[in-house]
Design a protein around this motif. Structure first.
Motif, PDB file in Angstrom:
ATOM      1  N   GLU A  84      13.031   4.842 -15.401  1.00  0.00           N
ATOM      2  CA  GLU A  84      13.686   5.549 -14.470  1.00  0.00           C
ATOM      3  C   GLU A  84      13.001   5.919 -13.113  1.00  0.00           C
ATOM      4  O   GLU A  84      13.472   6.069 -11.981  1.00  0.00           O
ATOM      5  CB  GLU A  84      14.310   6.877 -15.016  1.00  0.00           C
ATOM      6  CG  GLU A  84      15.174   6.658 -16.152  1.00  0.00           C
ATOM      7  CD  GLU A  84      15.542   7.899 -17.086  1.00  0.00           C
ATOM      8  OE1 GLU A  84      15.003   8.886 -16.568  1.00  0.00           O
ATOM      9  OE2 GLU A  84      16.422   7.961 -17.803  1.00  0.00           O
ATOM     10  N   THR A  85      11.597   6.288 -13.458  1.00  0.00           N
ATOM     11  CA  THR A  85      10.875   6.773 -12.379  1.00  0.00           C
ATOM     12  C   THR A  85      10.565   5.501 -11.393  1.00  0.00           C
ATOM     13  O   THR A  85      10.793   5.818 -10.059  1.00  0.00           O
ATOM     14  CB  THR A  85       9.562   7.297 -13.033  1.00  0.00           C
ATOM     15  OG1 THR A  85       9.986   8.272 -13.654  1.00  0.00           O
ATOM     16  CG2 THR A  85       8.735   7.709 -11.861  1.00  0.00           C
ATOM     17  N   LEU A  86      10.254   4.597 -11.892  1.00  0.00           N
ATOM     18  CA  LEU A  86       9.943   3.250 -11.056  1.00  0.00           C
ATOM     19  C   LEU A  86      11.241   2.787 -10.148  1.00  0.00           C
ATOM     20  O   LEU A  86      11.224   2.173  -9.121  1.00  0.00           O
ATOM     21  CB  LEU A  86       9.251   2.092 -11.659  1.00  0.00           C
ATOM     22  CG  LEU A  86       7.776   2.504 -12.310  1.00  0.00           C
ATOM     23  CD1 LEU A  86       7.154   1.259 -12.965  1.00  0.00           C
ATOM     24  CD2 LEU A  86       6.965   2.830 -10.970  1.00  0.00           C
ATOM     25  N   LEU A  87      12.393   2.901 -10.724  1.00  0.00           N
ATOM     26  CA  LEU A  87      13.722   2.360 -10.216  1.00  0.00           C
ATOM     27  C   LEU A  87      14.362   3.348  -9.458  1.00  0.00           C
ATOM     28  O   LEU A  87      14.976   3.091  -8.580  1.00  0.00           O
ATOM     29  CB  LEU A  87      14.664   2.032 -11.539  1.00  0.00           C
ATOM     30  CG  LEU A  87      14.460   0.754 -12.172  1.00  0.00           C
ATOM     31  CD1 LEU A  87      15.410   0.235 -12.830  1.00  0.00           C
ATOM     32  CD2 LEU A  87      14.038  -0.542 -10.933  1.00  0.00           C
ATOM     33  N   ALA A  88      13.808   4.582  -9.557  1.00  0.00           N
ATOM     34  CA  ALA A  88      14.453   5.686  -8.413  1.00  0.00           C
ATOM     35  C   ALA A  88      13.531   5.450  -7.175  1.00  0.00           C
ATOM     36  O   ALA A  88      14.270   5.730  -6.125  1.00  0.00           O
ATOM     37  CB  ALA A  88      14.088   7.056  -9.256  1.00  0.00           C
ATOM     38  N   LEU A  89      12.355   5.024  -7.118  1.00  0.00           N
ATOM     39  CA  LEU A  89      11.396   5.062  -5.992  1.00  0.00           C
ATOM     40  C   LEU A  89      12.074   4.218  -4.793  1.00  0.00           C
ATOM     41  O   LEU A  89      12.398   4.581  -3.646  1.00  0.00           O
ATOM     42  CB  LEU A  89      10.165   4.752  -6.423  1.00  0.00           C
ATOM     43  CG  LEU A  89       9.018   5.776  -6.930  1.00  0.00           C
ATOM     44  CD1 LEU A  89       7.784   5.249  -7.058  1.00  0.00           C
ATOM     45  CD2 LEU A  89       8.963   6.810  -5.696  1.00  0.00           C
ATOM     46  N   PRO A  90      12.484   2.958  -5.294  1.00  0.00           N
ATOM     47  CA  PRO A  90      13.207   1.968  -4.247  1.00  0.00           C
ATOM     48  C   PRO A  90      13.992   2.962  -3.352  1.00  0.00           C
ATOM     49  O   PRO A  90      14.308   2.746  -2.151  1.00  0.00           O
ATOM     50  CB  PRO A  90      13.515   0.899  -4.906  1.00  0.00           C
ATOM     51  CG  PRO A  90      12.579   0.832  -6.049  1.00  0.00           C
ATOM     52  CD  PRO A  90      12.516   2.291  -6.362  1.00  0.00           C
ATOM     53  N   LYS A  91      15.110   3.430  -4.040  1.00  0.00           N
ATOM     54  CA  LYS A  91      16.094   4.171  -3.602  1.00  0.00           C
ATOM     55  C   LYS A  91      15.751   5.449  -2.572  1.00  0.00           C
ATOM     56  O   LYS A  91      16.362   5.472  -1.689  1.00  0.00           O
ATOM     57  CB  LYS A  91      17.019   4.761  -4.725  1.00  0.00           C
ATOM     58  CG  LYS A  91      17.981   3.643  -5.593  1.00  0.00           C
ATOM     59  CD  LYS A  91      18.978   4.450  -6.463  1.00  0.00           C
ATOM     60  CE  LYS A  91      19.333   3.355  -7.326  1.00  0.00           C
ATOM     61  NZ  LYS A  91      20.096   3.746  -8.526  1.00  0.00           N
ATOM     62  N   GLU A  92      14.783   6.033  -3.147  1.00  0.00           N
ATOM     63  CA  GLU A  92      14.270   7.003  -2.376  1.00  0.00           C
ATOM     64  C   GLU A  92      13.599   6.685  -0.881  1.00  0.00           C
ATOM     65  O   GLU A  92      13.919   7.253  -0.020  1.00  0.00           O
ATOM     66  CB  GLU A  92      13.330   7.979  -3.191  1.00  0.00           C
ATOM     67  CG  GLU A  92      14.025   8.658  -4.097  1.00  0.00           C
ATOM     68  CD  GLU A  92      12.819   9.433  -4.989  1.00  0.00           C
ATOM     69  OE1 GLU A  92      11.641   9.609  -4.435  1.00  0.00           O
ATOM     70  OE2 GLU A  92      12.954   9.661  -6.143  1.00  0.00           O
ATOM     71  N   MET A  93      12.719   5.393  -0.964  1.00  0.00           N
ATOM     72  CA  MET A  93      12.275   4.890   0.087  1.00  0.00           C
ATOM     73  C   MET A  93      13.187   3.932   0.649  1.00  0.00           C
ATOM     74  O   MET A  93      12.621   3.763   1.901  1.00  0.00           O
ATOM     75  CB  MET A  93      11.144   4.204  -0.468  1.00  0.00           C
ATOM     76  CG  MET A  93      10.099   4.536  -0.972  1.00  0.00           C
ATOM     77  SD  MET A  93       8.868   3.929  -2.074  1.00  0.00           S
ATOM     78  CE  MET A  93       7.899   3.211  -0.565  1.00  0.00           C
ATOM     79  N   GLY A  94      14.149   3.615   0.378  1.00  0.00           N
ATOM     80  CA  GLY A  94      15.412   2.684   1.255  1.00  0.00           C
ATOM     81  C   GLY A  94      14.957   1.407   1.423  1.00  0.00           C
ATOM     82  O   GLY A  94      15.183   0.964   2.188  1.00  0.00           O
ATOM     83  N   VAL A  95      14.131   1.015   0.183  1.00  0.00           N
ATOM     84  CA  VAL A  95      13.873  -0.327   0.272  1.00  0.00           C
ATOM     85  C   VAL A  95      14.365  -1.091  -1.169  1.00  0.00           C
ATOM     86  O   VAL A  95      14.884  -0.425  -1.871  1.00  0.00           O
ATOM     87  CB  VAL A  95      12.406  -0.727   0.299  1.00  0.00           C
ATOM     88  CG1 VAL A  95      11.739  -0.018   1.418  1.00  0.00           C
ATOM     89  CG2 VAL A  95      11.523   0.137  -0.996  1.00  0.00           C
ATOM     90  N   LEU A 131       0.847  -1.099  -0.029  1.00  0.00           N
ATOM     91  CA  LEU A 131      -0.100   0.123  -0.105  1.00  0.00           C
ATOM     92  C   LEU A 131       0.813   1.178  -0.064  1.00  0.00           C
ATOM     93  O   LEU A 131       0.660   2.179  -0.765  1.00  0.00           O
ATOM     94  CB  LEU A 131      -0.937  -0.042   1.083  1.00  0.00           C
ATOM     95  CG  LEU A 131      -1.709   1.199   1.296  1.00  0.00           C
ATOM     96  CD1 LEU A 131      -2.753   1.188  -0.003  1.00  0.00           C
ATOM     97  CD2 LEU A 131      -2.794   1.114   2.498  1.00  0.00           C
ATOM     98  N   THR A 132       1.779   1.198   0.642  1.00  0.00           N
ATOM     99  CA  THR A 132       2.890   2.481   0.886  1.00  0.00           C
ATOM    100  C   THR A 132       3.378   2.699  -0.428  1.00  0.00           C
ATOM    101  O   THR A 132       3.687   3.854  -0.804  1.00  0.00           O
ATOM    102  CB  THR A 132       3.871   2.201   1.976  1.00  0.00           C
ATOM    103  OG1 THR A 132       3.122   2.254   3.298  1.00  0.00           O
ATOM    104  CG2 THR A 132       4.908   3.209   2.157  1.00  0.00           C
ATOM    105  N   ALA A 133       3.920   1.684  -1.015  1.00  0.00           N
ATOM    106  CA  ALA A 133       4.662   1.605  -2.127  1.00  0.00           C
ATOM    107  C   ALA A 133       3.535   2.095  -3.414  1.00  0.00           C
ATOM    108  O   ALA A 133       4.153   2.981  -4.113  1.00  0.00           O
ATOM    109  CB  ALA A 133       5.184   0.265  -2.770  1.00  0.00           C
ATOM    110  N   LEU A 134       2.555   1.528  -3.342  1.00  0.00           N
ATOM    111  CA  LEU A 134       1.541   2.105  -4.546  1.00  0.00           C
ATOM    112  C   LEU A 134       1.196   3.441  -4.531  1.00  0.00           C
ATOM    113  O   LEU A 134       1.144   4.118  -5.533  1.00  0.00           O
ATOM    114  CB  LEU A 134       0.328   1.029  -4.425  1.00  0.00           C
ATOM    115  CG  LEU A 134       0.511  -0.551  -4.914  1.00  0.00           C
ATOM    116  CD1 LEU A 134      -0.693  -1.158  -4.885  1.00  0.00           C
ATOM    117  CD2 LEU A 134       1.064  -0.221  -6.571  1.00  0.00           C
TER     118      LEU A 134
END
Length: 486
Positions: free
Chosen positions: A424-435, A401-404
């Protein structure tokens, strides 16, 4: 002067082409072409009762589909026609009568009841049945009188005082038989039609066939055929008896048992080129570890001495693997044209089918897997909360839920919707979220497809679906998760 290699595929038009029959055709073709010889097609339709309407067309189409093009045959003619047995009937009676004159065959007037009475007597005595034909002892006058009276008869082979007989086979080597144990087969039936065995011998000789390829169940009959060749003073052909193709260790592959024919396999999504490659390896060992062969490559390396004596077991999993290799080795345009009918049946929405073809090419082994694997583009599957839970991806419904929600915001703000920008957008998110990547990408793929397994990943699916549809599906998933976790 070496005799030119000539082989023939001589099927009976009784229905679909089963795998064992097609393998025999392939071996005959390879034997001929390896030696720059001729490959003939002959239709053996003397058993009119088993003839199936349309079966000849199936034979033509099957051979053409797999590239086994014949040099002579019913449709293209040749110097040794006609190539349909029922069109050659006039010749067999004369050949049979020639054997009668030389004492290698005789007229038999016995009824089925006479033969059955002998069979039952043998059973009662516990001995193997071999018909002892009383007609062999009729005088010439008695025979002529019965012929003149119009009594029905068959022409039966005469076998007497043969003793030890032998022949050489390319697969099984030197084989010896006690000729006096051979039963006297019918050569010409009472309706004037030749039997399958007799017509084969006459046709093979008159068509200059050099190599006869057939199943090893004919090994025990070969001495009888040889006696006929010898009676005419003809050269015996080179024999190549091949082991059967088995369903398992105990059962043969068989049309009667409902086992897959060539047509069945094509309907199940297997490519003709992959099928012919696979069946070449059923009972034949290539000279190297190579397993993927084009037909020209098979012609180049085929050696009859590498045919096994042992039965070959048909392994659908191995064929599936090989079919997948063929699909993945196709160039992009050929692959698209191959899969297009399946994609068009499965997807009615405004999506780029060529792009979908690209993402399924590395992941599909059989064409019939396509529709089920891509139907989510039109409508996502029904999924439950547990599908968001993935131990390896470290995803839970709560983390999903948090990720979506984060994905929804990021994609909504994306102005230029390209595969690169979505990537680029979807692969940047895990780095930003630290997961880890899977904590974000697994929920996105689940939300977009509603499936646990898809041919493409979250990035590819989102890009093909487009911005509006991707956001709509993510919104639906967020709403479901919030309701379920409330």
């Amino acid at each position: 002067m070496t005799k030119k290699v000539r082989t023939r595929f001589a099927p009976s038009p009784t229905g679909y082409m089963h795998i064992g029959n097609l393998r025999t055709a392939l071996f005959e073709y390879l034997i001929a072409k390896h030696e720059n010889g001729d490959f003939l097609l002959r239709i053996e339709d003397t058993d009119q009762g088993r003839k199936v309407e349309g079966a000849v067309d199936i034979i033509y189409k099957t051979l053409k589909d797999v590239g086994l093009n014949w040099d002579e045959g019913p449709d293209i003619g040749g110097d040794y026609g006609p190539y349909v047995q029922s069109e050659r009937l006039g010749m067999y009676k004369g050949y049979a009568e020639e054997l009668v004159k030389t004492g290698h065959a005789h007229y038999c007037f016995c009824s089925e009841e006479d033969i059955e009475a002998q069979r039952k007597e043998a059973e009662s005595l516990g001995i193997s049945f071999k018909f002892q034909d009383p007609c062999k002892h009729l005088s010439k006058e008695e025979i002529q009188a019965r012929l003149d009276a119009g009594e029905p008869y068959v022409v039966r082979q005469t076998i007497a005082n043969v003793g030890e007989t032998s022949f050489d086979d390319e697969v099984y080597g030197h084989i010896e038989f006690d000729g006096d144990l051979l039963d006297e087969q019918i050569l010409l039936k009472s309706d004037g039609f030749p039997t399958y065995n007799f017509a084969n011998i006459i046709d093979d000789h008159t068509m200059n066939i050099s190599h006869v390829v057939r199943g090893n169940e004919y090994l025990s009959s070969t001495p009888k055929y040889n006696l006929i060749y010898d009676a005419y003073g003809w050269d015996r052909p080179t024999y190549v008896h091949v082991p059967p193709v088995m369903k398992d260790e105990h059962q043969k592959l068989s049309k009667r048992n409902g086992d897959a024919s060539f047509q069945d396999l094509v309907a199940k999504g297997y490519l003709p080129a992959a099928i012919i490659n696979y069946i070449a390896l059923l009972g034949w060992a290539p000279p190297t570890e190579q397993e993927i062969y084009s037909l020209p490559e098979l012609i180049e390396v085929f050696d009859v001495k590498r045919i096994s004596k042992s039965p070959a077991i048909f392994d659908i999993d191995k064929l599936t693997w090989m079919n997948g290799i063929y699909l993945r080795n196709m160039d992009e345009d050929t692959y698209f044209e191959t899969v297009r009918p399946y994609l068009e049946r499965a997807i009615k929405g405004p999506y780029d089918l060529k792009e979908i073809a690209k993402i399924i090419q590395p992941r599909i082994d059989v064409l019939t897997q396509i529709e089920e694997s891509v139907d989510f583009f039109d409508k996502p599957g029904d999924y439950d909360l547990e599908m968001y839970r993935h131990k390896k991806m470290k995803s839970t419904p709560e983390s999903a839920l948090t990720a979506l929600k984060a994905v929804r915001t990021a994609l909504e703000n994306l102005e230029d919707w390209t595969e690169e920008s979505v990537h680029e957008t979807l692969l940047a998110l895990p780095k930003e979220m630290g997961v880890k990547n899977g904590v974000v990408l697994w929920p996105v793929r689940t939300a977009l497809s509603g499936k646990q397994f898809t041919p493409g990943g979250a990035i590819e699916i989102a890009w093909i679906l487009g911005k509006d549809e991707s956001l709509r599906r993510i919104d639906t998933a967020i709403a479901r998760l919030e309701a379920a976790l409330a």
